[in-house]
Design an enzyme around this catalytic site. Structure first.
Site: not given
Length: 546
Positions: A245-246, A103, A407, A268-269, A156, A174
């Site tokens: 996600e993202d 990850y 990150n 999740d973000d 993103r 993930k």
């Protein structure tokens, strides 16, 4: 119909070379002599059978021999494709060492290079050309019982921005963590990319880029495609949980609001990050002998992560007896244009509820004025926790709580070493990507990694275990509390507000139990409460041992 029958028969009695070329059944050199005779493997393997333990050892030696992070990543991905159980055994037994490769930060590099290192396909690709056909093409996916989908549109990726179809590396990574950390069986996992184009000029001009070569789909056309996808997978796989996600912040919030009451899904973000950060704050309170109700929190950054964390802290403060109004009064946001105040006309809908009355201030002025005990960086802007910022926090607080969560490592607001040096070793520090231990004046400090991997696998396991019809914020609140309760005295002693990653399966099991209890309390569980909850969930967890 006849075809599917023969497929089932073949599958039951797979033998010989087929066994070695199928990642699910392959044990490589670990097939015993007796198995080799019985399964038609004689002559196909070197003479000496070895244990899985020895295979893990050999894999790790090969892994460590690679000089570049990207080569380590490619090595692990090819192991996953070759021998699935060995891959998960290796990952589970060496999670702390392998996590930065599987990850963040290396997965970010892998996404940047995705079209260049592409070897074999994995995951499911949906493009604007599939409109009207998504339900049909899902039939091409080999697994019939999908329980977990991680989906991104690649807009993103970490702090790296719009990577288009190259974002496929994220759902793959993930889901590997879901299997390693919470035992979700790999055949029940499906990585998906909504490849709706990209606005990244570099990719559009790259002859090797494998995604749709057009500007991103937006507006109505975009939303109806996501609608069709969510409806199609939810209908085809009746127990599926969808993790977003993202996605870019405005889309992330809009899609979560659109689907959360209709489907089994979460972002999740927004929610996973929030659970992780709240747990860190709760543990930090134990370290500094403070209580959450008295904490003032200042966020640098006002995107999906920061707002998600703030929303969950508000929920926790409300449960502690504060009104919504009082709870919000504990939270301050600064973005690249300064403090979020009501006069500003550039605020996104998710920011407006946190805009304060008062005058425009810059970051340092806001710290002086608000006097926060907690500073949370979710800005994607490296180096923004300057020496001046950290020293000011250390002047206001005996033990300033400083979380640099952006990150990958290159985007962190400050490093562990900086946080300790500038606060004379008093800071309680956590970061999104791992930093090496710091020797500060003879004291070895090992700050915890504020990684969503502590939260989402356990939440997913709990939701799937009781087949909850929806995923709620209260589930993330309980997940955060449970995670904080897993932090031991010795973790706090070494400066870490999170448990060791080696405990991750136990942590996920504890969180799953809390989520099941909350689902029952909220009337969302569609499975009866088992007699022995722990045992029931533990037996569901995939064990990669041969």
């Amino acid at each position: 119909h006849h075809n599917s029958m023969t497929y089932k028969i073949e599958r039951r009695t797979r033998t010989g070379y087929d066994l070695l070329t199928n990642k699910r059944s392959n044990k490589g050199t670990a097939f015993t002599l007796e198995e080799r005779r019985r399964l038609g493997l004689e002559g196909l393997l070197p003479a000496i059978p070895v244990t899985q333990t020895l295979q893990v050892e050999r894999s790790m030696r090969n892994f460590r021999r690679k000089e570049h992070d990207i080569d380590r990543y490619i090595y692990l991905m090819s192991l996953q494709k070759r021998n699935e159980r060995l891959f998960y055994k290796v990952l589970l037994e060496h999670l702390e060492e392998l996590m930065p490769t599987v990850y963040t930060p290396t997965v970010g590099e892998a996404c940047l290079e995705y079209s260049h290192i592409f070897r074999e396909t994995r995951g499911f690709y949906i493009t604007p050309d599939d409109r009207g056909n998504i339900a049909r093409i899902l039939g091409n996916w080999p697994e019939k019982d999908v329980r977990l989908i991680v989906v991104t549109d690649g807009q993103r990726i970490l702090g790296l921005g719009d990577l288009g179809a190259n974002g496929m590396g994220i759902p793959i990574g993930k889901l590997a963590l879901y299997t390693a950390c919470a035992g979700i069986p790999p055949q029940q996992c499906m990585p998906v990319i909504l490849d709706v184009g990209t606005n990244n000029e570099t990719l559009l001009e790259d002859p090797l880029y494998l995604g749709v070569r057009q500007p991103r789909l937006t507006g109505e056309a975009y939303v109806t495609l996501v609608d069709e996808f969510v409806a199609a997978v939810s209908q085809k796989y009746s127990r599926v949980l969808i993790q977003f996600e993202d996605f870019l912040s405005p889309n992330a919030f809009a899609l979560l609001d659109r689907y959360r009451d209709q489907y089994r899904c979460f972002n999740d973000d927004i929610q996973g990050t929030a659970g992780m950060a709240l747990a860190g704050v709760l543990s930090a309170c134990r370290m500094t002998n403070q209580i959450l109700k008295e904490m003032r929190v200042l966020f640098l950054g006002a995107g999906s992560a920061a707002t998600g964390i703030a929303d969950l802290i508000c929920s926790a403060l409300r449960e502690a007896g504060l009104s919504e109004e009082e709870a919000r009064d504990h939270l301050w946001f600064v973005d690249e244009h300064g403090l979020l105040v009501e006069q500003r006309n550039d605020l996104a809908p998710h920011n407006q509820r946190y805009a304060r009355k008062g005058l425009h201030q810059d970051f340092l002025a806001t710290i002086r004025h608000a006097r926060p005990q907690v500073l949370i960086g979710a800005s994607g802007a490296p180096g923004t926790f300057t020496e001046e910022v950290v020293r000011l926090m250390a002047e206001i607080n005996e033990q300033p709580i400083i979380f640099a969560l952006s990150n990958p490592t290159s985007k962190a607001e400050c490093s562990a070493l900086q946080a300790y040096q500038w606060s004379d070793g008093r800071a309680v520090f956590a970061s999104g990507s791992a930093f090496p231990p710091v020797n500060y004046e003879g004291r070895i400090l090992q700050p915890g990694q504020g990684n969503n991997v502590y939260i989402f696998p356990g939440v997913g396991l709990g939701v799937l275990a009781c087949n909850a019809s929806h995923v709620t914020d209260e589930m993330f609140l309980d997940a955060a509390r449970t995670l904080a309760s897993c932090v031991r005295e010795e973790d706090l002693q070494r400066g870490s507000v999170y448990p060791s990653l080696s405990q991750i399966r136990d942590v996920s099991l504890e969180i799953a139990m809390a989520v099941v209890k909350r689902a029952h309390a909220q009337g969302l569980a569609q499975e009866p409460m088992p007699e022995n909850l722990r045992e029931t969930i533990a037996t569901m967890m995939y064990d990669p041992t041969y």
